[in-house]
Design an enzyme around this catalytic site. Structure first.
Site, PDB file in Angstrom:
ATOM      1  N   HIS A 138       0.796  -1.231   0.000  1.00  7.69           N
ATOM      2  CA  HIS A 138       0.000   0.000   0.000  1.00  7.69           C
ATOM      3  C   HIS A 138       0.825   1.275   0.000  1.00  7.69           C
ATOM      4  O   HIS A 138       0.284   2.361  -0.110  1.00  7.69           O
ATOM      5  CB  HIS A 138      -0.940   0.025   1.207  1.00  7.69           C
ATOM      6  CG  HIS A 138      -0.226   0.349   2.494  1.00  7.69           C
ATOM      7  ND1 HIS A 138       0.514  -0.573   3.185  1.00  7.69           N
ATOM      8  CD2 HIS A 138      -0.118   1.503   3.192  1.00  7.69           C
ATOM      9  CE1 HIS A 138       1.030  -0.008   4.261  1.00  7.69           C
ATOM     10  NE2 HIS A 138       0.673   1.255   4.292  1.00  7.69           N
TER      11      HIS A 138
HETATM   12  C1  UD1 Z   1      -1.896   6.013   5.305  1.00  9.42           C
HETATM   13  C2  UD1 Z   1      -0.594   6.524   5.912  1.00  9.42           C
HETATM   14  C3  UD1 Z   1       0.447   5.394   5.901  1.00  9.42           C
HETATM   15  C4  UD1 Z   1      -0.091   4.144   6.575  1.00  9.42           C
HETATM   16  C5  UD1 Z   1      -1.435   3.756   5.968  1.00  9.42           C
HETATM   17  C6  UD1 Z   1      -2.038   2.625   6.762  1.00  9.42           C
HETATM   18  C7  UD1 Z   1      -0.170   8.912   5.530  1.00  9.42           C
HETATM   19  C8  UD1 Z   1       0.640   9.892   4.787  1.00  9.42           C
HETATM   20  N1  UD1 Z   1      -0.036   7.620   5.147  1.00  9.42           N
HETATM   21  O1  UD1 Z   1      -1.631   5.676   3.962  1.00  9.42           O
HETATM   22  O2  UD1 Z   1       1.596   5.831   6.608  1.00  9.42           O
HETATM   23  O3  UD1 Z   1       0.832   3.113   6.387  1.00  9.42           O
HETATM   24  O4  UD1 Z   1      -2.348   4.881   6.027  1.00  9.42           O
HETATM   25  O5  UD1 Z   1      -2.954   1.911   6.006  1.00  9.42           O
HETATM   26  O6  UD1 Z   1      -0.866   9.275   6.436  1.00  9.42           O
HETATM   27  N2  UD1 Z   1      -8.766   5.233   0.487  1.00  9.42           N
HETATM   28  C9  UD1 Z   1      -9.973   4.590   0.348  1.00  9.42           C
HETATM   29  N3  UD1 Z   1     -10.721   4.375   1.486  1.00  9.42           N
HETATM   30  C10 UD1 Z   1     -10.338   4.788   2.715  1.00  9.42           C
HETATM   31  C11 UD1 Z   1      -9.115   5.452   2.831  1.00  9.42           C
HETATM   32  C12 UD1 Z   1      -8.346   5.660   1.716  1.00  9.42           C
HETATM   33  O7  UD1 Z   1     -10.371   4.198  -0.739  1.00  9.42           O
HETATM   34  O8  UD1 Z   1     -11.085   4.540   3.700  1.00  9.42           O
HETATM   35  C13 UD1 Z   1      -7.940   5.448  -0.733  1.00  9.42           C
HETATM   36  C14 UD1 Z   1      -8.184   6.829  -1.342  1.00  9.42           C
HETATM   37  O9  UD1 Z   1      -8.070   6.691  -2.736  1.00  9.42           O
HETATM   38  C15 UD1 Z   1      -6.999   7.618  -0.796  1.00  9.42           C
HETATM   39  C16 UD1 Z   1      -5.906   6.565  -0.750  1.00  9.42           C
HETATM   40  O10 UD1 Z   1      -6.566   5.371  -0.375  1.00  9.42           O
HETATM   41  O11 UD1 Z   1      -6.655   8.708  -1.611  1.00  9.42           O
HETATM   42  C17 UD1 Z   1      -4.799   6.862   0.238  1.00  9.42           C
HETATM   43  O12 UD1 Z   1      -5.331   7.059   1.561  1.00  9.42           O
HETATM   44  P1  UD1 Z   1      -4.506   7.908   2.644  1.00  9.42           P
HETATM   45  O13 UD1 Z   1      -5.194   7.854   3.951  1.00  9.42           O
HETATM   46  O14 UD1 Z   1      -4.179   9.246   2.116  1.00  9.42           O
HETATM   47  O15 UD1 Z   1      -3.119   7.163   2.726  1.00  9.42           O
HETATM   48  P2  UD1 Z   1      -2.798   5.612   2.910  1.00  9.42           P
HETATM   49  O16 UD1 Z   1      -2.165   5.127   1.659  1.00  9.42           O
HETATM   50  O17 UD1 Z   1      -3.971   4.901   3.433  1.00  9.42           O
HETATM   51  N1  UDP Z   2      -4.155  -5.297   8.496  1.00  9.40           N
HETATM   52  C1  UDP Z   2      -5.447  -5.824   8.585  1.00  9.40           C
HETATM   53  N2  UDP Z   2      -6.081  -6.179   7.418  1.00  9.40           N
HETATM   54  C2  UDP Z   2      -5.496  -6.051   6.196  1.00  9.40           C
HETATM   55  C3  UDP Z   2      -4.174  -5.528   6.131  1.00  9.40           C
HETATM   56  C4  UDP Z   2      -3.542  -5.152   7.302  1.00  9.40           C
HETATM   57  O1  UDP Z   2      -5.995  -5.970   9.676  1.00  9.40           O
HETATM   58  O2  UDP Z   2      -6.133  -6.399   5.193  1.00  9.40           O
HETATM   59  C5  UDP Z   2      -3.467  -4.911   9.747  1.00  9.40           C
HETATM   60  C6  UDP Z   2      -2.122  -5.563   9.937  1.00  9.40           C
HETATM   61  O3  UDP Z   2      -2.258  -6.828  10.545  1.00  9.40           O
HETATM   62  C7  UDP Z   2      -1.387  -4.545  10.797  1.00  9.40           C
HETATM   63  C8  UDP Z   2      -1.942  -3.247  10.324  1.00  9.40           C
HETATM   64  O4  UDP Z   2      -3.175  -3.530   9.663  1.00  9.40           O
HETATM   65  O5  UDP Z   2      -1.698  -4.704  12.167  1.00  9.40           O
HETATM   66  C9  UDP Z   2      -0.970  -2.627   9.371  1.00  9.40           C
HETATM   67  O6  UDP Z   2      -1.570  -1.595   8.661  1.00  9.40           O
HETATM   68  P1  UDP Z   2      -1.001  -1.057   7.286  1.00  9.40           P
HETATM   69  O7  UDP Z   2      -0.221  -2.110   6.596  1.00  9.40           O
HETATM   70  O8  UDP Z   2      -2.149  -0.476   6.575  1.00  9.40           O
HETATM   71  O9  UDP Z   2      -0.098   0.172   7.735  1.00  9.40           O
HETATM   72  P2  UDP Z   2       1.404   0.351   8.278  1.00  9.40           P
HETATM   73  O10 UDP Z   2       1.633  -0.577   9.405  1.00  9.40           O
HETATM   74  O11 UDP Z   2       2.332   0.116   7.131  1.00  9.40           O
HETATM   75  O12 UDP Z   2       1.438   1.792   8.662  1.00  9.40           O
END
Ligand code: UD1
Ligand code: UDP
Length: 386
Positions: A222
């Site tokens: 992601h």
């Molecule tokens: C964010 C965090 C990242 C973390 C991740 C956990 C920042 C800069 N990044 O990344 O550090 O590892 O969360 O999962 O804060 N979207 C949906 N549904 C949702 C949320 C997001 O479809 O409920 C899609 C949208 O297209 C959005 C994109 O995901 O633009 C990115 O979402 P965003 O919250 O900006 O960043 P993450 O990639 O989720």
């Molecule tokens: N996770 C989850 N379901 C998923 C993918 C991840 O419950 O489909 C959990 C995972 O076990 C971990 C956390 O989400 O505890 C990690 O989140 P993510 O990878 O989105 O973010 P990061 O840790 O890189 O910030």
């Protein structure tokens, strides 16, 4: 004695999971001393990235949902900053707990500290030493806006000292005289607690998915660097598909919506190939209990997630990380995480190494005693009572 009022602030999936360790410890041990107010920024809003965790992990519904949604970094951070400042001024907390390194972490840290409300940062001191990552900027600022900083690992604690934080500081603590504490990792607490629940509550999950223990690889992707760079996105998914075919191994991919959108929009031909491949199972994000089962029963994990690479260690699985660097450096030193970037050669080499050496890998305890949340809350009470 008056209860301490604590804001427990979440926004993204991993923060909701982390916050459950703190909420659980408050409910079971500190309910006479702490009044917990939960704030959800709304950074993640899809049911499978947010609500599912409140339901499954039995976290109280948020007292405030700021509903900021998605957007570019500036807009998202700005909206959170504006909306959370109102809540902080209204609630007047004794302290605000923030987790990790997302835009929600950064905005909450700035809003609280600029209004002179103390910030508590859990997972402080993590560093990739790569400031092109949005998370690296977020965590550096969050640490330097905090009064009480909890490091999960020795390395994180040392990183804080290298940036001028002093373990010898004494009370009264403030943003100018912060306290740093090494606690272990609250996600280790969670993995121990929920692994047992996952076994009980989700017994048939693997059967329903038609998966056999040790015969599938779990993949999560992601990170911005991998979803938004066409070259990396293509290299990673092409290599994974080739490895699945060559080794006749199923790959289960619970993909973040951002990755699914990127595949569909940027590389539709590759996306079609993935969807048509029997060995590749692209599925929607799963719940935490389901994730734990997938991690526990997998042959190997391939990920760019911070949380998932650490969980690979909790469940004694080798892990290929699709990044150049990691904050969890002890795992690389231990030989159970291999950094493969988005390089087909390195990914394939790491795969071969793990298949051939699986039995000799060791998983020592780097992440504390599984009671980090209680340690953290005791310290919060000690610091903010005085
Ligand atoms: C964010 C965090 C990242 C973390 C991740 C956990 C920042 C800069 N990044 O990344 O550090 O590892 O969360 O999962 O804060 N979207 C949906 N549904 C949702 C949320 C997001 O479809 O409920 C899609 C949208 O297209 C959005 C994109 O995901 O633009 C990115 O979402 P965003 O919250 O900006 O960043 P993450 O990639 O989720
Ligand atoms: N996770 C989850 N379901 C998923 C993918 C991840 O419950 O489909 C959990 C995972 O076990 C971990 C956390 O989400 O505890 C990690 O989140 P993510 O990878 O989105 O973010 P990061 O840790 O890189 O910030």
């Amino acid at each position: 004695m008056k209860k301490l009022k604590i804001l427990n602030i979440v926004g993204a999936r991993p923060q909701i999971i982390k916050a459950s360790a703190i909420s659980r410890a408050i409910a079971s041990k500190f309910s006479d001393e702490i009044n917990e107010i939960i704030i959800h920024t709304g950074q993640h809003y899809d049911r499978e990235l947010s609500e599912v965790f409140f339901d499954e992990l039995e976290i109280r519904k948020p007292d405030h949902n700021l509903q900021v949604g998605s957007g570019r970094h500036g807009r998202q951070t700005g909206l959170i900053l504006e909306r959370i400042e109102e809540v902080i001024l209204d609630e007047k907390p004794d302290c605000s707990i923030i987790y990790g390194d997302t835009n929600s972490t950064l905005a909450a840290a700035l809003a609280a500290s600029k209004q002179h409300y103390p910030v508590v940062h859990i997972e402080a001191g993590m560093r990739s030493f790569n400031k092109t990552m949005p998370e690296e900027l977020n965590r550096i600022v969050a640490d330097h806006a905090s009064t009480l900083l909890f490091a999960s690992t020795n390395t994180a604690f040392k990183n804080l000292m290298a940036e001028g934080f002093r373990p010898e500081n004494v009370a009264p603590y403030s943003i100018n005289n912060p306290r740093i504490v090494l606690t272990g990792d609250i996600m280790y607490d969670n993995s121990l607690f929920y692994a047992e629940l996952a076994d009980r509550k989700k017994q048939n999950f693997l059967d329903k998915m038609d998966l056999v223990e040790d015969r599938f690889v779990l993949v999560t992707i992601h990170r911005e660097i991998n979803t938004d760079d066409l070259g990396r996105l293509t290299a990673i998914f092409t290599t994974l598909m080739e490895l699945a075919e060559k080794n006749q191994t199923v790959m289960v991919m619970p993909l973040h919506p951002r990755t699914l959108i990127a595949l569909r929009d940027k590389v539709p031909v590759l996306y079609e190939k993935l969807s048509g491949n029997k060995l590749i199972r692209v599925i929607r994000p799963v719940s935490f209990l389901e994730m734990i089962l997938l991690e526990k029963k997998s042959l190997m994990i391939i990920t760019d997630s911070g949380g998932v690479q650490k969980e690979s260690h909790f469940f004694s699985k080798p892990c290929i990380v699709l990044r150049k660097e990691t904050e969890w450096v002890e795992l690389v030193k231990n030989g159970t995480v291999k950094l493969a970037d988005a390089d087909p050669g390195k990914i394939t080499e790491a795969w071969g190494y793990f298949i051939n050496n699986k039995e000799s890998l060791k998983y020592p305890g780097f992440y504390g005693d599984g009671k980090a949340a209680v340690t953290i809350l005791n310290k919060i009470i000690e610091v903010f009572r005085s």
